[in-house]
Design a protein around this motif. Structure first.
Motif, mmCIF file in Angstrom:
data_model
loop_
_atom_site.group_PDB
_atom_site.id
_atom_site.type_symbol
_atom_site.label_atom_id
_atom_site.label_comp_id
_atom_site.label_asym_id
_atom_site.label_seq_id
_atom_site.Cartn_x
_atom_site.Cartn_y
_atom_site.Cartn_z
ATOM 1 N N GLN A 124 0.875 -1.174 0.000
ATOM 2 C CA GLN A 124 0.000 0.000 0.000
ATOM 3 C C GLN A 124 0.913 1.226 0.000
ATOM 4 O OE1 GLN A 124 -2.910 0.191 3.173
ATOM 5 N NE2 GLN A 124 -3.112 2.418 2.989
ATOM 6 N N PRO A 125 1.060 1.876 -1.128
ATOM 7 C CA PRO A 125 2.068 2.935 -1.234
ATOM 8 C C PRO A 125 1.635 4.251 -0.608
ATOM 9 C CG PRO A 125 0.916 2.694 -3.308
ATOM 10 C CD PRO A 125 0.393 1.615 -2.401
ATOM 11 N N THR A 126 2.629 4.954 -0.098
ATOM 12 C CA THR A 126 2.462 6.370 0.259
ATOM 13 C C THR A 126 3.550 7.124 -0.501
ATOM 14 O OG1 THR A 126 3.758 5.986 2.273
ATOM 15 C CG2 THR A 126 1.347 5.965 2.487
ATOM 16 N N GLY A 127 4.799 7.078 0.006
ATOM 17 C CA GLY A 127 5.883 7.753 -0.707
ATOM 18 C C GLY A 127 6.521 6.931 -1.813
ATOM 19 N N HIS A 128 6.491 5.609 -1.675
ATOM 20 C CA HIS A 128 7.131 4.705 -2.642
ATOM 21 C C HIS A 128 6.041 4.097 -3.510
ATOM 22 C CE1 HIS A 128 9.311 1.446 -4.459
ATOM 23 N NE2 HIS A 128 10.401 1.620 -3.724
ATOM 24 N N ARG A 129 6.008 4.472 -4.782
ATOM 25 C CA ARG A 129 4.929 4.045 -5.668
ATOM 26 C C ARG A 129 5.212 2.727 -6.379
ATOM 27 N NH1 ARG A 129 0.439 6.715 -4.118
ATOM 28 N NH2 ARG A 129 1.019 8.832 -3.503
ATOM 29 N N GLY A 130 6.442 2.216 -6.249
ATOM 30 C CA GLY A 130 6.764 0.949 -6.896
ATOM 31 C C GLY A 130 7.641 1.136 -8.111
ATOM 32 N N PHE A 131 7.497 0.211 -9.071
ATOM 33 C CA PHE A 131 8.311 0.285 -10.286
ATOM 34 C C PHE A 131 8.235 1.669 -10.925
ATOM 35 C CE2 PHE A 131 6.420 -4.124 -10.796
ATOM 36 C CZ PHE A 131 7.533 -4.804 -10.343
ATOM 37 N N GLU A 132 9.371 2.109 -11.440
ATOM 38 C CA GLU A 132 9.380 3.295 -12.297
ATOM 39 C C GLU A 132 9.741 2.951 -13.730
ATOM 40 O OE1 GLU A 132 10.399 6.750 -8.992
ATOM 41 O OE2 GLU A 132 12.014 6.002 -10.271
ATOM 42 N N VAL A 133 10.072 1.695 -13.965
ATOM 43 C CA VAL A 133 10.399 1.257 -15.327
ATOM 44 C C VAL A 133 10.039 -0.217 -15.472
ATOM 45 C CG1 VAL A 133 12.799 0.814 -14.633
ATOM 46 C CG2 VAL A 133 12.226 1.001 -17.061
ATOM 47 N N VAL A 134 9.368 -0.566 -16.567
ATOM 48 C CA VAL A 134 9.063 -1.944 -16.931
ATOM 49 C C VAL A 134 9.184 -2.067 -18.442
ATOM 50 C CG1 VAL A 134 7.489 -2.308 -14.983
ATOM 51 C CG2 VAL A 134 6.576 -1.531 -17.180
ATOM 52 N N GLY A 135 9.214 -3.301 -18.927
ATOM 53 C CA GLY A 135 9.175 -3.519 -20.362
ATOM 54 C C GLY A 135 10.429 -3.145 -21.112
ATOM 55 N N GLU A 136 11.551 -3.061 -20.401
ATOM 56 C CA GLU A 136 12.832 -2.714 -21.011
ATOM 57 C C GLU A 136 13.883 -3.741 -20.598
ATOM 58 O OE1 GLU A 136 14.038 1.225 -20.038
ATOM 59 O OE2 GLU A 136 12.221 2.177 -20.827
ATOM 60 N N PRO A 137 15.029 -3.767 -21.254
ATOM 61 C CA PRO A 137 16.108 -4.647 -20.792
ATOM 62 C C PRO A 137 16.458 -4.347 -19.337
ATOM 63 C CG PRO A 137 16.619 -3.780 -22.963
ATOM 64 C CD PRO A 137 15.404 -3.040 -22.493
ATOM 65 N N GLY A 138 16.563 -5.398 -18.525
ATOM 66 C CA GLY A 138 16.907 -5.219 -17.125
ATOM 67 C C GLY A 138 15.771 -4.773 -16.255
ATOM 68 N N ALA A 139 14.552 -4.795 -16.766
ATOM 69 C CA ALA A 139 13.367 -4.409 -15.999
ATOM 70 C C ALA A 139 12.306 -5.491 -16.158
ATOM 71 C CB ALA A 139 12.827 -3.067 -16.475
ATOM 72 N N PRO A 140 11.357 -5.590 -15.216
ATOM 73 C CA PRO A 140 10.312 -6.609 -15.341
ATOM 74 C C PRO A 140 9.487 -6.418 -16.612
ATOM 75 C CG PRO A 140 10.352 -5.701 -13.116
ATOM 76 C CD PRO A 140 11.229 -4.823 -13.951
#
Length: 257
Positions: A124-140
């Motif tokens: 349940q995010p407040t300050g940390h929203r989670g991933f900032e990058v996906v779908g690229e090399p080295g990312a989920p």
């Protein structure tokens, strides 16, 4: 791809690694995927954020021996009310691993298992929203639940997190569904009953690779291992590997065009 600022409710929003050798893990993942690392300091138990081109991509933390758990990656699903979701999960046959925990200025987290004992996290995010990058090399690029109780699992997550699912294959040899969020399929559920007896239910993820075979070679060169050799599939070229202390993850080619 632009920086991600929000993840759909119910969808995977974060991954992190519990490792018995953080320095080796940072050398391994940094060398292969170009990740850089930033420790949150003693206040957060040395929790370390991995970044890809400056954007948050994953977390790393020390594997506490008291947990009596092997080194492993965890997948977190986004919820707006972690206490209500956790209570609902337990009522539906899940198991809470210690209840919800406040992470100051970041959010609230909980670890739990579903009715087939696949472990996952809630965030349940407040300050940390989670991933900032996906779908690229080295990312989920993809997330998957493999479960021997396929129908039960689908109903559990539909009721718990409001998943909208669609069947991709429904044969005795391969039964698979995807969960769709805002019109986009972000994860899959595989019927694991066809796998060898004793294969545990588990959440897993795929990291993008520009060249899966070259990345597998890099995994081996840095002390990792291959769990399933690279192969071409209808979903791209895939491989399953593990880091030097045994934490497993998958590799996937990226869509072309």
């Amino acid at each position: 791809m632009p920086t991600i600022t929000a993840t759909a409710l119910g969808a995977p929003c974060w991954i992190d690694l519990a490792s018995s050798d953080l320095d080796r893990a940072k050398d391994f993942y940094g060398g292969i995927f170009g990740w850089t690392f930033e420790s949150a300091g003693a206040e957060y138990g040395g929790y370390t954020t991995a970044r890809k081109d400056g954007r948050k991509v994953a977390g790393l933390m020390a594997n506490d021996p008291q947990w009596q758990m092997p080194d492993a990656w965890s997948t977190y699903l986004h919820t707006a009310d972690i206490d209500a979701t956790l209570a609902k999960a337990v009522a539906a046959g899940g198991f809470s691993c210690g209840g919800a925990m406040d992470i100051p200025e970041q959010g609230r987290m909980a670890m739990l298992t579903d009715p087939d004992e696949a472990m996952f996290g809630l965030w349940q995010p407040t300050g940390h929203r989670g991933f900032e990058v996906v779908g690229e090399p080295g990312a989920p690029v993809w997330h998957q639940l493999t479960t021997r109780n396929y129908g039960v699992a689908l109903e559990f997550y539909r009721q718990l997190l409001g998943w909208q699912t669609q069947t991709e294959s429904d044969t005795d040899e391969f039964r698979y569904a995807t969960a769709v969020f805002d019109g986009e399929a972000l994860l899959g559920v595989m019927d694991g009953s066809v796998l060898p007896a004793g294969t545990p239910a588990q959440w897993s993820f795929f990291l993008g690779a520009e060249d899966v075979d070259t990345t597998v070679e890099a995994v081996l060169a840095r002390g990792g291992s291959v769990l399933r050799a690279a192969e071409d599939t209808p979903y791209g070229r895939l491989a399953a590997v593990a880091d030097p202390t045994g934490a497993a993850f998958n590799l996937s080619s990226l869509p072309t065009g």
